[in-house]
Motif scaffolding. Structure first.
Motif, short mmCIF file in Angstrom:
data_model
loop_
_atom_site.label_atom_id
_atom_site.label_comp_id
_atom_site.label_asym_id
_atom_site.label_seq_id
_atom_site.Cartn_x
_atom_site.Cartn_y
_atom_site.Cartn_z
N MET A 1 0.90 -1.28 0.07
CA MET A 1 -0.05 0.01 -0.06
C MET A 1 0.91 1.34 -0.04
SD MET A 1 -3.18 1.16 2.52
CE MET A 1 -2.08 1.31 3.92
N VAL A 2 0.50 2.07 -0.81
CA VAL A 2 1.35 3.45 -0.85
C VAL A 2 0.96 4.28 0.19
CG1 VAL A 2 1.61 5.52 -2.23
CG2 VAL A 2 1.31 3.36 -3.18
N ASP A 3 2.14 5.07 0.85
CA ASP A 3 1.47 5.70 1.94
C ASP A 3 1.34 7.09 1.44
OD1 ASP A 3 1.67 7.39 4.31
OD2 ASP A 3 3.89 7.20 4.65
N SER A 4 -0.01 7.35 1.62
CA SER A 4 -0.68 8.66 1.12
C SER A 4 -0.35 9.77 1.96
CB SER A 4 -2.10 8.34 1.15
OG SER A 4 -2.71 8.18 2.31
N HIS A 5 0.44 9.57 2.96
CA HIS A 5 0.71 10.83 3.61
C HIS A 5 2.18 11.23 3.76
CE1 HIS A 5 -3.28 10.87 5.58
NE2 HIS A 5 -3.23 9.76 5.85
N LEU A 25 -5.39 11.05 -2.48
CA LEU A 25 -6.33 10.11 -2.59
C LEU A 25 -5.45 8.95 -3.56
CD1 LEU A 25 -8.78 8.64 -1.93
CD2 LEU A 25 -9.79 9.97 -3.83
N VAL A 26 -4.85 7.86 -3.20
CA VAL A 26 -4.48 7.09 -4.13
C VAL A 26 -5.52 6.10 -4.78
CG1 VAL A 26 -2.76 5.20 -4.43
CG2 VAL A 26 -2.42 7.21 -2.72
N ILE A 27 -5.85 6.13 -5.93
CA ILE A 27 -6.88 5.31 -6.49
C ILE A 27 -5.97 4.07 -7.36
CG2 ILE A 27 -8.56 4.85 -8.48
CD1 ILE A 27 -9.67 6.86 -6.26
N SER A 28 -6.34 2.98 -6.59
CA SER A 28 -5.38 1.58 -6.99
C SER A 28 -6.22 0.91 -7.67
CB SER A 28 -5.10 1.15 -5.61
OG SER A 28 -6.07 0.76 -4.72
N ARG A 29 -7.42 0.65 -7.88
CA ARG A 29 -8.57 -0.01 -8.58
C ARG A 29 -9.90 0.50 -9.18
NH1 ARG A 29 -11.84 -4.71 -7.25
NH2 ARG A 29 -11.78 -4.19 -5.05
N ALA A 30 -10.29 0.00 -10.15
CA ALA A 30 -11.33 0.33 -10.75
C ALA A 30 -12.25 -0.61 -11.75
CB ALA A 30 -11.15 1.70 -11.76
N ASP A 31 -13.60 -0.55 -11.55
CA ASP A 31 -14.19 -1.58 -12.26
C ASP A 31 -15.56 -0.90 -12.51
OD1 ASP A 31 -14.96 -4.39 -13.38
OD2 ASP A 31 -16.38 -4.28 -11.49
N ASP A 32 -16.09 -0.78 -13.75
CA ASP A 32 -17.27 -0.37 -14.15
C ASP A 32 -17.58 1.16 -13.48
OD1 ASP A 32 -19.54 -0.09 -15.36
OD2 ASP A 32 -20.79 -1.15 -14.01
N VAL A 33 -18.47 1.21 -12.78
CA VAL A 33 -18.56 2.65 -12.12
C VAL A 33 -18.07 2.92 -10.85
CG1 VAL A 33 -20.90 2.88 -13.23
CG2 VAL A 33 -20.78 2.00 -11.04
N TRP A 34 -17.11 2.08 -10.34
CA TRP A 34 -16.75 2.10 -9.01
C TRP A 34 -15.13 2.26 -9.31
CZ3 TRP A 34 -20.42 2.26 -5.92
CH2 TRP A 34 -21.66 1.53 -5.99
N VAL A 35 -14.58 2.87 -8.19
CA VAL A 35 -13.05 2.88 -7.95
C VAL A 35 -12.65 2.66 -6.43
CG1 VAL A 35 -12.74 4.37 -9.89
CG2 VAL A 35 -13.00 5.46 -7.40
N ALA A 39 -6.61 2.04 0.44
CA ALA A 39 -7.04 1.30 1.63
C ALA A 39 -8.20 0.40 1.57
CB ALA A 39 -7.25 2.47 2.70
N GLY A 40 -8.63 0.37 0.25
CA GLY A 40 -9.60 -0.46 0.06
C GLY A 40 -11.25 0.08 0.17
N THR A 41 -11.27 1.27 0.19
CA THR A 41 -12.34 2.12 0.28
C THR A 41 -12.97 2.28 -1.00
OG1 THR A 41 -11.89 3.15 2.32
CG2 THR A 41 -13.74 4.02 1.14
N ARG A 42 -14.27 1.82 -1.42
CA ARG A 42 -14.84 1.85 -2.53
C ARG A 42 -15.64 3.08 -2.68
NH1 ARG A 42 -19.63 -2.10 -5.01
NH2 ARG A 42 -20.97 -0.50 -3.32
N TYR A 43 -15.56 3.70 -4.10
CA TYR A 43 -16.39 4.95 -4.23
C TYR A 43 -17.29 5.00 -5.67
CZ TYR A 43 -12.80 6.90 -1.00
OH TYR A 43 -11.71 7.10 -0.30
N PHE A 44 -18.45 5.44 -5.47
CA PHE A 44 -18.91 5.59 -6.90
C PHE A 44 -18.27 6.85 -7.78
CE2 PHE A 44 -22.46 7.56 -9.23
CZ PHE A 44 -22.65 6.90 -10.43
N LEU A 384 -17.31 10.20 -5.43
CA LEU A 384 -16.43 11.05 -5.96
C LEU A 384 -17.27 12.08 -6.87
CD1 LEU A 384 -13.47 9.02 -6.72
CD2 LEU A 384 -13.84 10.20 -4.73
N VAL A 385 -17.20 13.37 -6.74
CA VAL A 385 -18.02 14.16 -7.49
C VAL A 385 -17.05 15.53 -7.64
CG1 VAL A 385 -20.16 13.71 -6.54
CG2 VAL A 385 -18.92 15.49 -5.55
N ARG A 386 -17.20 16.43 -8.74
CA ARG A 386 -16.22 17.31 -9.09
C ARG A 386 -16.61 18.67 -8.55
NH1 ARG A 386 -11.86 17.91 -11.33
NH2 ARG A 386 -11.44 19.75 -12.55
N PRO A 387 -15.76 19.30 -7.59
CA PRO A 387 -16.12 20.70 -7.37
C PRO A 387 -15.75 21.92 -8.38
CG PRO A 387 -14.06 19.90 -6.07
CD PRO A 387 -14.46 18.69 -7.04
#
Length: 422
Positions: A1-5, A25-35, A39-44, A384-387
């Motif tokens: 795991m990458v040390d994001s700090h 925020l280190v995005i390490s995996r993605a599938d369809d509408v998910w990333v 740390a293994g946390t999933r986001y839409f 994840l949304v875009r400000p």
């Protein structure tokens, strides 16, 4: 795991590095509408990365196509008379899909490249047709045309006007007033104006759909004054508005179309310009015509073209343009549930799979950082949304289903309520 700090060495685009250098925020995996982060946390992924992953993440068809091509010819330049099979196939296919007759296609690496190409082409076209005084390029307020030289000069977003001096002979008109374009052409003199750059739906400038009749009226003004109409379809193309290039939705035929992003769904860097046969003629039809002295090392990159072809197959084979027609209403309906929220001043959408929540002006004036705070609060709740400067934007993949939008609505509600509560 990458040390994001840990202190980063990467200089992020459009980022205040003092704030993000130790909190990436280190995005390490993605599938369809998910990333997933490291740390293994999933986001839409409610923005399809940066408006571009139209077919969703993790499409093996695209990865396999790129792999096969790289084993044959991974890369080779296309200057002079050199070409490769996937580029030959891709440009023929794009020309056939284009809304203008006899189209020709100039390729580059992305949208910013395409804007520079279109700007140079427009000016050079008039040089070759005996009107070298036509040099002025007109854009709109709130417009975003990338950050290359011409794109920076054409930006309708003042904060993006950095690091001058500017490319001369550019002008800006109100984005929502076709008559302002007519008045500016009259002020400058039509014999000085080369082109008008127009996003079918303004994206990064706030997700601003055009008023009814606006696109049609500006096209008519351009045609009457001999001004080239350049559709910047970098965000709007390849299903985002339910058509191949976005501009067809309005029933107009542009002179040039700039495209990128959705052409490969972001899987490979690729962009370009589709050119009307009339505009291409002085470069193509005259015996001994001088070369158009413009191009990039990666123009016509075979692996990128292979990705694009596989992506077009998915868009076509899975009916994702038709799905976009359904999804635009579903997305707007989801966002309209927040119309009465105290932080929301306006809900924008309904023209393609694009939407935004405009922040209440009084609240925004009191706290200009609200869009970023809302995005962070929504992220902590799984989306994840875009400000943006005055809004929060959405552009999910065309594979998004109603149950995915429910995840977005829940995350948005929790995020907005948390920020409103202070």
């Amino acid at each position: 795991m990458v040390d994001s700090h840990a202190d980063s060495s990467y200089w992020h685009p459009f980022a205040a590095m003092g704030a993000v250098r130790r909190s990436e925020l280190v995005i390490s995996r993605a599938d369809d509408v998910w990333v997933w982060d490291d740390a293994g946390t999933r986001y839409f992924d409610a923005t399809a990365s940066l408006w571009c992953v139209n077919v969703g993440h993790g499409r093996r068809e695209i990865a396999d196509a790129v792999h096969r091509q790289m084993l044959e010819v991974a890369t080779y330049q296309t200057f002079g008379d050199i070409i490769n099979p996937p580029v030959r196939e891709l440009t023929a296919r794009l020309a056939a899909l284009a809304p203008m007759p006899g189209a020709k296609v100039f390729l580059g690496s992305g949208g910013g490249d395409g804007i520079d190409t279109a700007a140079k082409l427009a000016r050079e076209y008039f040089v070759r047709t005996g009107e070298p005084g036509r040099t002025v390029l007109i854009s709109r307020t709130n417009a975003y045309h990338g950050t290359h030289g011409f794109g920076t000069a054409l930006a309708g977003m003042p904060p993006n006007h950095i690091a001058g001096p500017w490319i001369p002979d550019t002008a800006t008109v109100a984005h929502d007033d076709a008559e302002a374009l007519e008045a500016e052409i009259a002020r400058l003199g039509a014999d000085r104006v080369a082109a008008f750059f127009c996003e079918p739906v303004i994206g990064a400038g706030g997700v601003l759909p055009p008023a009814p009749g606006y696109i049609e009226r500006t096209r008519e003004i351009c045609e009457r004054h001999g001004v080239l109409f350049v559709a910047d379809a970098v965000i709007c193309g390849f299903g985002r508005l339910g058509t191949w290039f976005g501009i067809e939705r309005f029933g107009v035929v542009p002179d040039l179309i700039v495209f990128a992003k959705g052409i490969t769904s972001g899987y490979q860097p690729l962009g370009g310009v589709v050119v009307h046969e009339r505009i291409a003629a002085p470069f193509w039809d005259e015996p001994g015509a001088a070369p158009f002295r413009h191009g990039a090392t990666y123009a016509g990159h075979p692996a990128a073209a292979a990705a694009a072809l596989a992506n077009l197959d998915i868009l076509d084979g899975e009916g994702l343009l038709k799905r976009a027609d359904e999804l635009e209403g579903e997305l707007l309906g989801a966002l309209q549930t927040f119309a009465d929220h105290p932080l929301v001043g306006e809900v924008r959408g309904g023209t393609g799979v694009l939407g935004a929540l405009g922040i209440d002006p009084e609240r925004l004036a009191a706290d200009p950082g609200l869009p970023a705070k809302i995005a962070a609060a929504v992220r902590s709740r799984g989306a994840l949304v875009r400000p943006m400067g005055s809004a929060v934007a959405f552009s999910p993949a065309l594979t998004t289903r109603p149950e995915h939008l429910e995840v977005l609505v829940d995350a948005l509600r929790g995020g907005l309520d948390a920020v409103a509560a202070g």
